[in-house]
Scaffold this motif. Structure first.
Motif, PDB file in Angstrom:
ATOM      1  N   UNK A  51       0.838  -1.186   0.000  1.00  0.00           N
ATOM      2  CA  UNK A  51       0.000   0.000   0.000  1.00  0.00           C
ATOM      3  C   UNK A  51       0.882   1.248   0.000  1.00  0.00           C
ATOM      4  N   UNK A  52       0.446   2.261  -0.757  1.00  0.00           N
ATOM      5  CA  UNK A  52       1.136   3.550  -0.765  1.00  0.00           C
ATOM      6  C   UNK A  52       0.183   4.594  -0.187  1.00  0.00           C
ATOM      7  N   UNK A  53       0.700   5.329   0.794  1.00  0.00           N
ATOM      8  CA  UNK A  53      -0.062   6.341   1.518  1.00  0.00           C
ATOM      9  C   UNK A  53       0.531   7.711   1.202  1.00  0.00           C
ATOM     10  N   UNK A  54      -0.325   8.710   0.976  1.00  0.00           N
ATOM     11  CA  UNK A  54       0.155  10.072   0.684  1.00  0.00           C
ATOM     12  C   UNK A  54       0.398  10.826   1.979  1.00  0.00           C
ATOM     13  N   UNK A  55       1.637  11.250   2.199  1.00  0.00           N
ATOM     14  CA  UNK A  55       1.983  11.998   3.408  1.00  0.00           C
ATOM     15  C   UNK A  55       1.167  13.285   3.509  1.00  0.00           C
TER      16      UNK A  55
END
Length: 133
Positions: A51-55
């Motif tokens: 999973x990629x999460x946007x800071x």
């Protein structure tokens, strides 16, 4: 301690290098239907899907024009990507240089650990594990 300095919308942030497995250039992210807005999607990193999460979404900041890097974060057996604008450098920061007064702790979220002043900039210190894991 080693820390990674990165930029988001002309502001600087530091996170512990111990929680970062690697830094990669942004790759194609596959969106996930019905996922929360801060989840940008999934990437395939050498056969491992994560999973990629946007800071920027996690800390309620406007998204930058361009995200150049993904920090591959690790905690125990979990791995997640953190989409950021750009890594600036890796620094050795003396923990005594992290400043946090008692008033600011009441006003700031749990993940905020303080600030570090440099001759040309000030960076917020973030405990990223409190945000994404």
């Amino acid at each position: 301690m080693q820390m990674i300095l990165f930029k988001l919308n002309q502001q600087y942030y530091l996170i512990s290098a111990a929680s970062v497995e690697e830094v990669i250039d942004t790759v194609e992210i596959t969106p996930v239907p019905l996922a929360p807005s801060w989840v940008k999607g999934l990437i395939n990193l050498r056969g491992a899907v994560m999973t990629v999460v946007a800071f920027s979404d996690l800390i309620n900041m406007p998204a930058p024009k361009e995200n150049k890097n993904i920090l591959i974060m690790k905690k125990d057996d979990q791995r997640k990507g953190l989409l950021i604008e750009e890594v600036i450098e890796i620094l050795n920061v003396d923990s005594s240089k992290i400043v946090l007064n008692s008033d600011s702790k009441k006003k700031n979220p749990d993940y905020y650990s303080g600030v570090v002043s440099f001759p040309d900039k000030v960076a917020n210190v973030i405990d990223i594990n409190k945000i994404i894991f």
